[in-house]
Scaffold this motif. Structure first.
Motif, PDB file in Angstrom:
ATOM      1  N   THR A  92       0.802  -1.234   0.000  1.00 60.56           N
ATOM      2  CA  THR A  92       0.000   0.000   0.000  1.00 60.56           C
ATOM      3  C   THR A  92       0.829   1.276   0.000  1.00 60.56           C
ATOM      4  OG1 THR A  92      -0.123  -0.162   2.416  1.00 60.56           O
ATOM      5  CG2 THR A  92      -1.964  -1.064   1.150  1.00 60.56           C
ATOM      6  N   GLY A  93       2.072   1.219   0.471  1.00 56.89           N
ATOM      7  CA  GLY A  93       2.880   2.410   0.585  1.00 56.89           C
ATOM      8  C   GLY A  93       3.203   2.711   2.037  1.00 56.89           C
ATOM      9  N   LYS A  94       3.565   3.948   2.338  1.00 61.46           N
ATOM     10  CA  LYS A  94       3.930   4.296   3.708  1.00 61.46           C
ATOM     11  C   LYS A  94       3.412   5.676   4.070  1.00 61.46           C
ATOM     12  CE  LYS A  94       8.576   5.789   2.281  1.00 61.46           C
ATOM     13  NZ  LYS A  94      10.033   5.563   2.491  1.00 61.46           N
ATOM     14  N   SER A  95       3.349   5.924   5.372  1.00 68.67           N
ATOM     15  CA  SER A  95       2.851   7.198   5.878  1.00 68.67           C
ATOM     16  C   SER A  95       3.730   7.683   7.014  1.00 68.67           C
ATOM     17  CB  SER A  95       1.403   7.068   6.360  1.00 68.67           C
ATOM     18  OG  SER A  95       1.311   6.090   7.383  1.00 68.67           O
ATOM     19  N   LYS A  96       3.736   9.001   7.214  1.00 71.59           N
ATOM     20  CA  LYS A  96       4.461   9.620   8.321  1.00 71.59           C
ATOM     21  C   LYS A  96       3.668  10.836   8.760  1.00 71.59           C
ATOM     22  CE  LYS A  96       8.853  11.776   9.633  1.00 71.59           C
ATOM     23  NZ  LYS A  96      10.224  12.174   9.167  1.00 71.59           N
ATOM     24  N   VAL A  97       3.266  10.851  10.027  1.00 73.62           N
ATOM     25  CA  VAL A  97       2.461  11.929  10.577  1.00 73.62           C
ATOM     26  C   VAL A  97       3.131  12.438  11.839  1.00 73.62           C
ATOM     27  CG1 VAL A  97       0.192  12.598  11.451  1.00 73.62           C
ATOM     28  CG2 VAL A  97       0.366  10.854   9.664  1.00 73.62           C
ATOM     29  N   GLU A  98       3.219  13.761  11.988  1.00 75.79           N
ATOM     30  CA  GLU A  98       3.846  14.354  13.165  1.00 75.79           C
ATOM     31  C   GLU A  98       2.835  15.203  13.920  1.00 75.79           C
ATOM     32  OE1 GLU A  98       7.384  16.511  12.347  1.00 75.79           O
ATOM     33  OE2 GLU A  98       8.371  14.867  11.264  1.00 75.79           O
ATOM     34  N   MET A  99       2.955  15.197  15.253  1.00 76.57           N
ATOM     35  CA  MET A  99       2.160  16.095  16.085  1.00 76.57           C
ATOM     36  C   MET A  99       3.011  16.548  17.272  1.00 76.57           C
ATOM     37  SD  MET A  99      -0.513  13.554  18.112  1.00 76.57           S
ATOM     38  CE  MET A  99      -0.858  14.765  19.405  1.00 76.57           C
ATOM     39  N   PRO A 100       2.915  17.824  17.661  1.00 73.32           N
ATOM     40  CA  PRO A 100       3.702  18.321  18.799  1.00 73.32           C
ATOM     41  C   PRO A 100       3.164  17.773  20.111  1.00 73.32           C
ATOM     42  CG  PRO A 100       2.200  20.012  18.007  1.00 73.32           C
ATOM     43  CD  PRO A 100       2.096  18.872  17.034  1.00 73.32           C
TER      44      PRO A 100
END
Length: 365
Positions: free
Chosen positions: A300-308
């Motif tokens: 499916t692919g990849k993801s990267k999510v950031e939150m402080p």
């Protein structure tokens, strides 16, 4: 039995009691409901011999009191299709007839004396407000196991002590513990383990409408009875021993991180987009005042999510099934915060919401 009912009210009542009707049974009468007309009320009863419900519908015009067995499936279909606001039911031991202004339906019936008796609320009980009880159920029922194992994890553990009611649910990979205020009589239920089938608890939740209404709960050695304003739900308790959940909850942690519910749920959902059935995994990386969520599927692919986040300790990486985290966040107020307590990436993580809710999640290794 001859009664005139409001169609919408009767349809809703039939849908409520229908949740306790036996789907598969060697006793045909259990596929129907029992109706008891008396004065200006109609009481509907259903049971599958493990769970039962008694629902009172008031404001009924009763021309002839009595009892009858009604085929629930066809009755609900009639009520759904009828354009009338009122319907009439004329039933006895041989047949049940339903009349609208333009239609008439006749169905075979049975002897109402053959319907299994359903116990009534009596003896000791404790009380919770419907609002508190609904919250306890929502915060635990989703974590109940879906399959039978050697532990009785297909049930919710119900404990009462010192003015508190505590509900506990687990599927061995996660554990939810919710506590709420209850009016408890001295000495009530001491020394007993109460394993309430999740089906009974889910039926109870559907009958909680007014947050301020007091719900009576009678826990007995082998059964439980819930009493709301309109409904009484009965259930046999499951047998077995519950996992020693108090010993599972960690007492110490190396990191305590406050996380906004809404922001965390959004981030988890975004990261989970790139997971697949084989790699149902999201990596949570805590470091340098931010949380990084990463996922990668085989195709499916990849993801990267950031939150402080307010964390500046040593880096901790821990992997979770994203559904297990999202399930918990969805039952909390989006405006609230949760406290996440971590030791390292290999040990269980503990989410806390106030002093009355704990949610333990096993990491993926």
């Amino acid at each position: 039995m001859l009664v005139k009912c409001q169609r919408d009210a009767l349809l809703m009542a039939c849908q409520v009691v229908g949740t306790a009707v036996a789907s598969r049974t060697t006793k045909p009468i259990l596929s129907s409901i029992k109706a008891v007309a008396d004065k200006n009320s109609l009481t509907l009863l259903a049971t599958d011999l493990e769970v039962a419900i008694r629902y009172e519908l008031k404001g009924i015009s009763v021309d002839q009191p009595g009892e009858a067995i009604l085929p629930i499936g066809r009755l609900v279909s009639i009520l759904r299709e009828s354009p009338d606001t009122e319907i009439v039911i004329d039933a006895d031991q041989r047949r049940a007839r339903v009349f609208t202004t333009s239609s008439e339906f006749e169905m075979p019936s049975e002897d109402p004396n053959e319907f299994p008796p359903i116990p009534l609320m009596e003896g000791q009980y404790h009380e919770l407000s419907a609002g508190v009880l609904r919250q306890l159920i929502r915060r635990t029922a989703f974590a109940v196991g879906k399959d039978n194992t050697k532990y009785a994890i297909t049930a919710i553990l119900w404990e009462v002590e010192d003015g508190k009611a505590r509900l506990v649910a687990t599927d061995t990979r996660r554990l939810a513990v919710a506590t709420g205020v209850a009016n408890v009589e001295a000495g009530e239920n001491k020394g007993h383990t109460h394993l309430v089938p999740v089906k009974a608890v889910q039926i109870l939740e559907r009958n909680l409408h007014d947050d301020l209404e007091l719900v009576k709960v009678a826990l007995r050695p082998n059964e439980v009875i819930f009493q709301t304003e309109k409904a009484m739900i009965y259930s046999r308790l499951l047998e077995g021993r519950y996992p020693p959940y108090q010993q599972i909850l960690p007492k110490k942690s190396t990191a305590k991180i406050h996380l906004a519910v809404d922001a965390l749920l959004s981030s988890v959902r975004q990261a989970a987009i790139m997971t697949d059935d084989e790699t149902k995994r999201v990596s949570f990386i805590f470091h340098n005042k931010k949380l990084i969520l990463q996922a990668q599927g085989a195709t499916t692919g990849k993801s990267k999510v950031e939150m402080p986040i307010p964390y500046d300790g040593e880096e901790i990486r821990i992997d979770f099934d994203p559904n297990y985290v999202a399930d918990m966040l969805k039952v909390l107020d989006p405006k609230d915060e949760v406290l996440l307590e971590l030791t390292d990436g290999q040990k269980p993580a503990l989410f806390k919401h106030g002093t009355d809710y704990q949610y333990l999640v096993m990491p993926l290794t």
